[in-house]
Design an enzyme around this catalytic site. Structure first.
Site, PDB file in Angstrom:
ATOM      1  N   MET A 122       0.814  -1.213   0.000  1.00  0.00           N
ATOM      2  CA  MET A 122       0.000   0.000   0.000  1.00  0.00           C
ATOM      3  C   MET A 122       0.848   1.262   0.000  1.00  0.00           C
ATOM      4  O   MET A 122       0.499   2.247  -0.648  1.00  0.00           O
ATOM      5  CB  MET A 122      -0.963  -0.001   1.188  1.00  0.00           C
ATOM      6  CG  MET A 122      -2.038  -1.054   1.088  1.00  0.00           C
ATOM      7  SD  MET A 122      -2.912  -1.084  -0.503  1.00  0.00           S
ATOM      8  CE  MET A 122      -3.562   0.583  -0.588  1.00  0.00           C
ATOM      9  N   ASP A 162      10.889   3.887   5.158  1.00  0.00           N
ATOM     10  CA  ASP A 162      10.775   2.517   5.669  1.00  0.00           C
ATOM     11  C   ASP A 162      12.099   2.157   6.335  1.00  0.00           C
ATOM     12  O   ASP A 162      13.159   2.490   5.805  1.00  0.00           O
ATOM     13  CB  ASP A 162      10.457   1.527   4.549  1.00  0.00           C
ATOM     14  CG  ASP A 162       9.847   0.237   5.078  1.00  0.00           C
ATOM     15  OD1 ASP A 162      10.513  -0.449   5.877  1.00  0.00           O
ATOM     16  OD2 ASP A 162       8.700  -0.086   4.710  1.00  0.00           O
ATOM     17  N   GLU A 177      -1.081  -3.917   9.148  1.00  0.00           N
ATOM     18  CA  GLU A 177      -2.360  -3.756   9.860  1.00  0.00           C
ATOM     19  C   GLU A 177      -2.262  -4.330  11.268  1.00  0.00           C
ATOM     20  O   GLU A 177      -2.808  -5.390  11.590  1.00  0.00           O
ATOM     21  CB  GLU A 177      -3.476  -4.439   9.054  1.00  0.00           C
ATOM     22  CG  GLU A 177      -4.878  -4.159   9.554  1.00  0.00           C
ATOM     23  CD  GLU A 177      -5.385  -2.760   9.219  1.00  0.00           C
ATOM     24  OE1 GLU A 177      -6.558  -2.500   9.492  1.00  0.00           O
ATOM     25  OE2 GLU A 177      -4.607  -1.928   8.699  1.00  0.00           O
ATOM     26  N   LYS A 232       0.971   0.569  14.619  1.00  0.00           N
ATOM     27  CA  LYS A 232       0.481   1.846  14.106  1.00  0.00           C
ATOM     28  C   LYS A 232       0.500   2.924  15.196  1.00  0.00           C
ATOM     29  O   LYS A 232       0.909   4.061  14.938  1.00  0.00           O
ATOM     30  CB  LYS A 232      -0.932   1.681  13.525  1.00  0.00           C
ATOM     31  CG  LYS A 232      -0.968   0.993  12.162  1.00  0.00           C
ATOM     32  CD  LYS A 232      -2.395   0.905  11.643  1.00  0.00           C
ATOM     33  CE  LYS A 232      -2.463   0.224  10.277  1.00  0.00           C
ATOM     34  NZ  LYS A 232      -1.918   1.059   9.200  1.00  0.00           N
ATOM     35  N   SER A 284      -7.373  -0.801   6.991  1.00  0.00           N
ATOM     36  CA  SER A 284      -8.548  -1.466   6.433  1.00  0.00           C
ATOM     37  C   SER A 284      -9.580  -1.810   7.490  1.00  0.00           C
ATOM     38  O   SER A 284     -10.697  -2.195   7.150  1.00  0.00           O
ATOM     39  CB  SER A 284      -8.134  -2.747   5.697  1.00  0.00           C
ATOM     40  OG  SER A 284      -7.525  -3.654   6.593  1.00  0.00           O
ATOM     41  N   HIS A 338      -8.847   4.482   3.592  1.00  0.00           N
ATOM     42  CA  HIS A 338      -8.739   3.089   3.174  1.00  0.00           C
ATOM     43  C   HIS A 338      -8.655   3.096   1.657  1.00  0.00           C
ATOM     44  O   HIS A 338      -9.669   3.027   0.961  1.00  0.00           O
ATOM     45  CB  HIS A 338      -9.930   2.266   3.668  1.00  0.00           C
ATOM     46  CG  HIS A 338      -9.805   0.807   3.338  1.00  0.00           C
ATOM     47  ND1 HIS A 338     -10.864  -0.058   3.405  1.00  0.00           N
ATOM     48  CD2 HIS A 338      -8.744   0.066   2.929  1.00  0.00           C
ATOM     49  CE1 HIS A 338     -10.478  -1.259   3.053  1.00  0.00           C
ATOM     50  NE2 HIS A 338      -9.188  -1.214   2.752  1.00  0.00           N
ATOM     51  N   ASN A 353      -6.423  -1.332  -3.423  1.00  0.00           N
ATOM     52  CA  ASN A 353      -5.231  -1.687  -4.189  1.00  0.00           C
ATOM     53  C   ASN A 353      -5.599  -2.104  -5.618  1.00  0.00           C
ATOM     54  O   ASN A 353      -6.494  -2.943  -5.791  1.00  0.00           O
ATOM     55  CB  ASN A 353      -4.509  -2.843  -3.482  1.00  0.00           C
ATOM     56  CG  ASN A 353      -3.174  -3.158  -4.102  1.00  0.00           C
ATOM     57  OD1 ASN A 353      -2.476  -2.284  -4.601  1.00  0.00           O
ATOM     58  ND2 ASN A 353      -2.804  -4.428  -4.080  1.00  0.00           N
TER      59      ASN A 353
END
Length: 284
Positions: free
Chosen positions: A14, A33, A89, A94, A116, A137, A140
């Site tokens: 994503m 990242d 997720e 998070k 999501s 959200h 993809n």
């Protein structure tokens, strides 16, 4: 068009997809990242996704692509116009990342969690200014899907909502704003349905191909639920189903054994080359 960069956190499926969408519409992106392998692979994946978007005619003609810079830590976040968190997720991960980010940016910087299923108000406790946090959200691949679900938490401020609406319109997306709840609208409806489709295959009623063919041909599903699972990432789908089960108590959200087995086997869908279907390198 504003020229301040957008920071995207996470170079997974994503994060790369969102970066592709933004860069394809001329916006500069700082892609962050802490995994050097993912970061090294990101430019090639972005080029492939941009090429596909160009072939599909969904990018503005003649517009120069936005510059994408790669960063290994959150030092790239200060100065970003909007920060979009797109890591795995997992609510604990998070909240940890969002807490760190909120300490690095000034108040009124829009912080976006791309999730999501995790309710935004759960994540808002981690940030210094909950009014600055909102959810999206993206489906993809983001560059090919023109509508984006936007989740307004109970503490999300009007300025944050308008900033994110404006950004989405800037890149040609239609924002649809929904209230905060586990799974929101799309995942609350789609993910249990995919789970049921996998269960039908598990029970031997039909093959994955036949399930998808019937859902496409009889019920108008554009790709079929199991091809969709491969596109989402079966590991991501299972994570989302666990979130929904824990927060709603709906047993229909308990991941079926076939999904769990595919995750255990490393068959996560397109990104690994095998899920319900097999994929060549050029199609990933």
């Amino acid at each position: 068009m504003k020229t301040e960069p957008i920071a995207v956190l996470g170079a997974g499926v994503m994060g790369v997809g969102i970066t592709t969408l933004l860069a394809g519409h001329g916006l500069p992106v700082r892609l962050v990242d802490n995994d050097p392998v993912k970061l090294a692979q990101a430019p090639g994946r972005i080029r492939r996704e941009l090429r596909m978007a160009q072939l599909m005619g969904v990018l503005p003609p003649g517009r120069e692509e936005g510059e994408v810079s790669l960063h290994g830590d959150l030092s790239a976040v200060p100065g970003a116009r909007v920060v979009i968190e797109a890591i795995t997720e997992n609510a604990d991960l998070k909240t940890a990342v969002l807490a760190d980010v909120s300490a690095l940016v000034p108040p009124a910087t829009a912080l976006v969690s791309n999730t999501s299923s995790i309710p935004i108000d759960e994540l808002a406790d981690a940030v210094r200014h909950p009014a600055d946090l909102i959810g999206t959200h993206f489906m993809n691949p983001p560059a090919l899907i023109g509508t984006t679900e936007v989740i307004r938490g109970v503490r999300t401020g009007e300025a944050t909502l308008e900033a994110v609406r404006g950004l989405l319109r800037e890149v040609g997306r239609r924002p649809v704003v929904v209230r905060d709840a586990p799974g929101f609208v799309t995942s609350r409806l789609l993910h249990p349905m995919i789970n049921d489709a996998a269960r039908v295959v598990q029970e031997g009623t039909a093959s994955a191909e036949d399930v998808d063919a019937l859902m496409q041909g009889c019920l108008g599903h554009p790709t079929g639920p199991l091809r969709t699972a491969d596109l989402i990432g079966i590991d991501n789908l299972v994570d989302s189903l666990w979130v929904l089960l824990k927060r709603t108590g709906d047993e229909g959200c308990r991941p079926c054994d076939l999904l769990l087995q595919k995750v255990a086997d490393g068959h996560h869908g397109r990104k690994t080359g095998q899920g319900f279907y097999e994929y060549e390198e050029s199609t990933r």
